[in-house]
Enzyme design. Sequence first.
Site, PDB file in Angstrom:
ATOM      1  CG  HIS A  81      -0.328   0.250   2.538  1.00 44.76           C
ATOM      2  ND1 HIS A  81      -0.051  -0.772   3.412  1.00 44.76           N
ATOM      3  CD2 HIS A  81       0.080   1.381   3.159  1.00 44.76           C
ATOM      4  CE1 HIS A  81       0.490  -0.284   4.514  1.00 44.76           C
ATOM      5  NE2 HIS A  81       0.581   1.023   4.381  1.00 44.76           N
ATOM      6  CG  ASP A 141       0.025  -4.131   2.659  1.00 45.31           C
ATOM      7  OD1 ASP A 141       0.466  -3.504   1.687  1.00 45.31           O
ATOM      8  OD2 ASP A 141      -0.280  -3.595   3.743  1.00 45.31           O
ATOM      9  N   GLY A 145       3.349   5.928   9.155  1.00 46.79           N
ATOM     10  CA  GLY A 145       4.752   6.076   8.790  1.00 46.79           C
ATOM     11  C   GLY A 145       5.569   4.842   9.103  1.00 46.79           C
ATOM     12  CB  SER A 154       3.148   1.460   6.395  1.00 47.85           C
ATOM     13  OG  SER A 154       1.858   1.160   6.841  1.00 47.85           O
ATOM     14  CB  SER A 196       0.079  -4.935   6.795  1.00 47.76           C
ATOM     15  OG  SER A 196      -1.071  -4.670   6.021  1.00 47.76           O
TER      16      SER A 196
END
Length: 452
Positions: A240, A268, A344, A346, A361
Site C-alpha cells: 500500500h 500487502d 509512517g 508501514s 501492514s
Amino acid sequence: MLPRHLRAACAAAAAAGALLVAGLSGSASAQPAASPAPPTAARTLRSDAPPPALLGALRRDLGLNRGQAERRLANEAEAGATAGRLGAALGADFAGAWVRGAESGTLTVATTDPADVPAIRARGARAVVVDHSLAALDAAKARVDRAAAHRATADTPVWYVDVPTNTLVVEAIRPDAARSLLAAAHVDAALARTVKSAERPRPLYDLRGGDAYYIGSGSRCSIGFPVTRGAQQGFVTAGHCGRAGATTTGSNRVAQGTFQASVFPGNDMAWVAAGSNWTATPNVNGAAAQVAGSVQAPVGSSVCRSGSTTGWHCGTVQQLNTSVTYQEGTVSGVTRTSVCAEPGDSGGSFISGSQAQGVTSGGSGNCTSGGTTYFQPVNPILQSYGLTLTTTGTGPEDPEDPGDPGGTWAAGTVYQAGDTVTYGGAAYRCLQGHQAQTGWEPANAPALWQRL
C-alpha cells in the site's frame, strides 16, 4: 508392524534431546557419544546472540529482564523446531501449537486424537486434545476469504484461526454481520466464534513526511528488509506504500529507487529496486549483523518491529494466517500481533530474534495507548518476486564446502513446512517455513529439516 501412533510415540521418545532451561526438548535426535552434538535450534537461527536494541525493546515492552529476554528467544527457537517435528509426525491430527509464559517456557501442541498424547509429551510439550484439526480450521477460513471477496466486510474487519481456542474467530463491530458472513461461507457454527470489537484497522502510512523513505512527492513509509535479485539490490516493503513504477527517495532525500511490483489489497507486498549508490545490508535500524534468516515464529512468540515513526516496539505473535479489512479492501495471509505502530511505520521490519518475519501492514491503536498491528509475512514476498533476503551470511557452523552433494535442495528457495527435498542421497522434510541459505543445508540444520 506397529500402529502409527505407537510408532510416532516411540520415534519421538527416542529423538527427544536434552531439555532446555525452560523444559522444551531439543530439536535433534540423540547422537552416539563419539559424534559431535548437533547445533541447537537457537544456535542455528542465531537466537543465542540477540542485538542490544532488540533486547532493550523486549525488556521495555514485555517487562522482562535481560536474562529472561535471552532465555525467551532461545526457548522460542527450540519450540518452533519441536512443533515442526510434531506437526510432521501427527499429520492430519495436528491442530496447531503455541508457546506461553514470560520466557515462552511452555510449548503446547494440540491434536484431535488422544492416541497422540504420549508422542507429544515425549517431546517435552504439553498436549491438548481438541475437536478440530488445523487443516479443518484453515479450510473454514479459506471459505470465509472467498465469501468476503463478494461482500462488504467493514463491520467484520478481522478473522483468523485461533489455535489456543481451536476456533475460527471473526471480530465484528456488529455480531449480526459476523453471523451473515459465516452463513455466506457455509461455515459450521461449531467451528466459529464471534468476538465483538470496535477495532477498525487502517494501513499505517501518512502524507506528512519523515525520515525513512519517501514515495513520489512526499508520502512516507519504512524500509522492510534489504534484498537482492541477482546483482540488483533493493528492499521489500508494504504494497500500500506505492504502486509499480513509483519512485522513492531515501531519508536523506537522495534518489533511491523504483517500485518494481506491488500488490494491495489482497496481499500487502512490494519491492523496490535501489540505485547503485545504495547497498543492501543485513541490518535493522542500525543494529549490525542482525538478520540471519526468515524462519517463521510460532504463535505466542515474541516479535519486535522497527519503524520510522516510533522506532523499536515489541509484543507477541497472536495469530497466523489472518484476514483483515481496511478501507481499501481485504488483505489475507497476514499475521496479527500485539505490537503497537503508528502512521509512517508501514513497510517496516518485523523480526523475532534474528529471523525476519514480515513487513508492517496496518492496525489499530497507537504506541501511547497500545494497539494491534498486522504484518505481511516476508517469505511469500521473497517467493513471489524471486528475491533473496540479505542476511549475515552462511549458517552458524560455517561448514566446509561439501562440493556438489546432489539433490533437489537449493539455496534461495522458500520452503514451507511439509515440503520434501533430497540432499546428499537422503530425503528430508521441512519442519519450519524459511528461505534456504548456505549453511542451512538439510544435513546441517536439524531445527529446519527432518531426515526421512
